[in-house]
Design an enzyme around this catalytic site. Sequence first.
Site, PDB file in Angstrom:
ATOM      1  N   ARG A   1       0.956  -1.299  -0.062  1.00 49.17           N
ATOM      2  CA  ARG A   1       0.006   0.004  -0.079  1.00 49.17           C
ATOM      3  C   ARG A   1       0.913   1.261  -0.256  1.00 49.17           C
ATOM      4  O   ARG A   1       0.703   2.273  -0.650  1.00 49.17           O
ATOM      5  CB  ARG A   1      -0.958  -0.092   1.301  1.00 49.17           C
ATOM      6  CG  ARG A   1      -2.096   0.990   0.980  1.00 49.17           C
ATOM      7  CD  ARG A   1      -3.120   0.991   2.256  1.00 49.17           C
ATOM      8  NE  ARG A   1      -2.430   1.199   3.540  1.00 49.17           N
ATOM      9  CZ  ARG A   1      -3.230   1.028   4.662  1.00 49.17           C
ATOM     10  NH1 ARG A   1      -4.405   0.252   4.556  1.00 49.17           N
ATOM     11  NH2 ARG A   1      -2.860   1.297   5.870  1.00 49.17           N
TER      12      ARG A   1
ATOM     13  N   LYS B   1      -2.844   6.904   0.791  1.00 50.98           N
ATOM     14  CA  LYS B   1      -2.760   7.137   2.362  1.00 50.98           C
ATOM     15  C   LYS B   1      -1.385   8.461   2.531  1.00 50.98           C
ATOM     16  O   LYS B   1      -0.358   8.109   2.745  1.00 50.98           O
ATOM     17  CB  LYS B   1      -2.166   6.087   3.017  1.00 50.98           C
ATOM     18  CG  LYS B   1      -2.340   6.035   4.594  1.00 50.98           C
ATOM     19  CD  LYS B   1      -2.308   4.776   5.290  1.00 50.98           C
ATOM     20  CE  LYS B   1      -2.263   4.938   6.820  1.00 50.98           C
ATOM     21  NZ  LYS B   1      -3.296   5.529   7.572  1.00 50.98           N
TER      22      LYS B   1
HETATM   23  N1  PMP Z   1      -9.301   4.814   6.859  1.00 51.52           N
HETATM   24  C1  PMP Z   1      -8.399   5.820   7.089  1.00 51.52           C
HETATM   25  C2  PMP Z   1      -8.830   6.900   6.461  1.00 51.52           C
HETATM   26  C3  PMP Z   1      -7.337   5.432   7.798  1.00 51.52           C
HETATM   27  O1  PMP Z   1      -6.718   6.523   8.041  1.00 51.52           O
HETATM   28  C4  PMP Z   1      -7.011   4.170   8.227  1.00 51.52           C
HETATM   29  C5  PMP Z   1      -5.714   3.807   8.981  1.00 51.52           C
HETATM   30  N2  PMP Z   1      -5.843   4.237  10.185  1.00 51.52           N
HETATM   31  C6  PMP Z   1      -7.998   3.243   8.120  1.00 51.52           C
HETATM   32  C7  PMP Z   1      -9.004   3.400   7.330  1.00 51.52           C
HETATM   33  C8  PMP Z   1      -7.727   1.793   8.444  1.00 51.52           C
HETATM   34  O2  PMP Z   1      -6.828   1.078   7.549  1.00 51.52           O
HETATM   35  P1  PMP Z   1      -5.736  -0.071   8.352  1.00 51.52           P
HETATM   36  O3  PMP Z   1      -6.687  -1.114   8.589  1.00 51.52           O
HETATM   37  O4  PMP Z   1      -5.020  -0.761   7.198  1.00 51.52           O
HETATM   38  O5  PMP Z   1      -4.951   0.605   9.598  1.00 51.52           O
END
Ligand code: PMP
Length: 285
Positions: free
Chosen positions: A52, A151
């Site tokens: 990612r 991200k």
């Molecule tokens: N949505 C957003 C906007 C995020 O910033 C995150 C991570 N904190 C998530 C979803 C969850 O992603 P992950 O399970 O990969 O941490």
Amino acid sequence: MSLQIYINGTFYDKENAKISVYDHGLLYGDGVFEGMRSYSGKVFRLREHMDRLYESARSICLQIPISKEQMEADVMATLERNQLHDAYIRLVVTRGSGSLGLDPNRTADPQVIIIADHIALYPAEFYESGLKIITAATIRNHPAALSPRVKSLNYLNNIMAKIEGLQAGCVEALMLNHKGEVAECTGDNIFIVKRGHLQTPPKDAGILEGITRNAVLELARTLNIPVSEVTLTRHDILVADECFLTGSAAEVIPVIAIDGRSIGSGHVGPVTKQLMTEFKAMVHR
Ligand code: PMP
């Protein structure tokens, strides 16, 4: 010993870990990041986080100066250096320092920063009793403006919604997309349970494709819980039997009310409880 922070292959004491004020990561939010967890010294889904990160970087034309393999080794080295086994790991790659203008071609030396620290989870009571959230008026970034699948260091969209949540006394807030459909929360993905069926918005709802979300989808399939990635509206949340959020920091956390209205019984539901337990087991496998 003070916490050791990795910057471009060198470790610095926390107090001395610094980058330039001309870095476009600071000046413009120009960069990408990851938030990961280690359990008993093993990083949960490290390769997925790397995939990612490098995809986010590629999407914004940012060349990460080291390979995925080297990055993985450096994440592990940061944990070892700090003798951390159960930690939260923040990995940041900035565009680097440049001139006082947007032009990314005038930057040099992307900064690779790895911080491993103790985890800051929500208080235990939220896991036992569930969260109360609100629907934010701030919508999630239009995917054609900046894809929520990147991200990036530019988190103002989510921060504005988070502020709305905090002003209403809630630690999380639901964000809708530009079509008025459910997208995700400010730092977590969202799931509902309706008549035993698990549902979560699809990737094209304009969400970050959460690694915890994918793990929970996998778990549900293994446990023979019917599951679908399907467009949801606020109505679906209001009439759901159960609701929970997923994220690397939050793991699986129940939601029992939205906008002052109870979801289902107003208590943590059985499917949510089962997935919380199974997720705990999964991260230690
Ligand atoms: N949505 C957003 C906007 C995020 O910033 C995150 C991570 N904190 C998530 C979803 C969850 O992603 P992950 O399970 O990969 O941490």
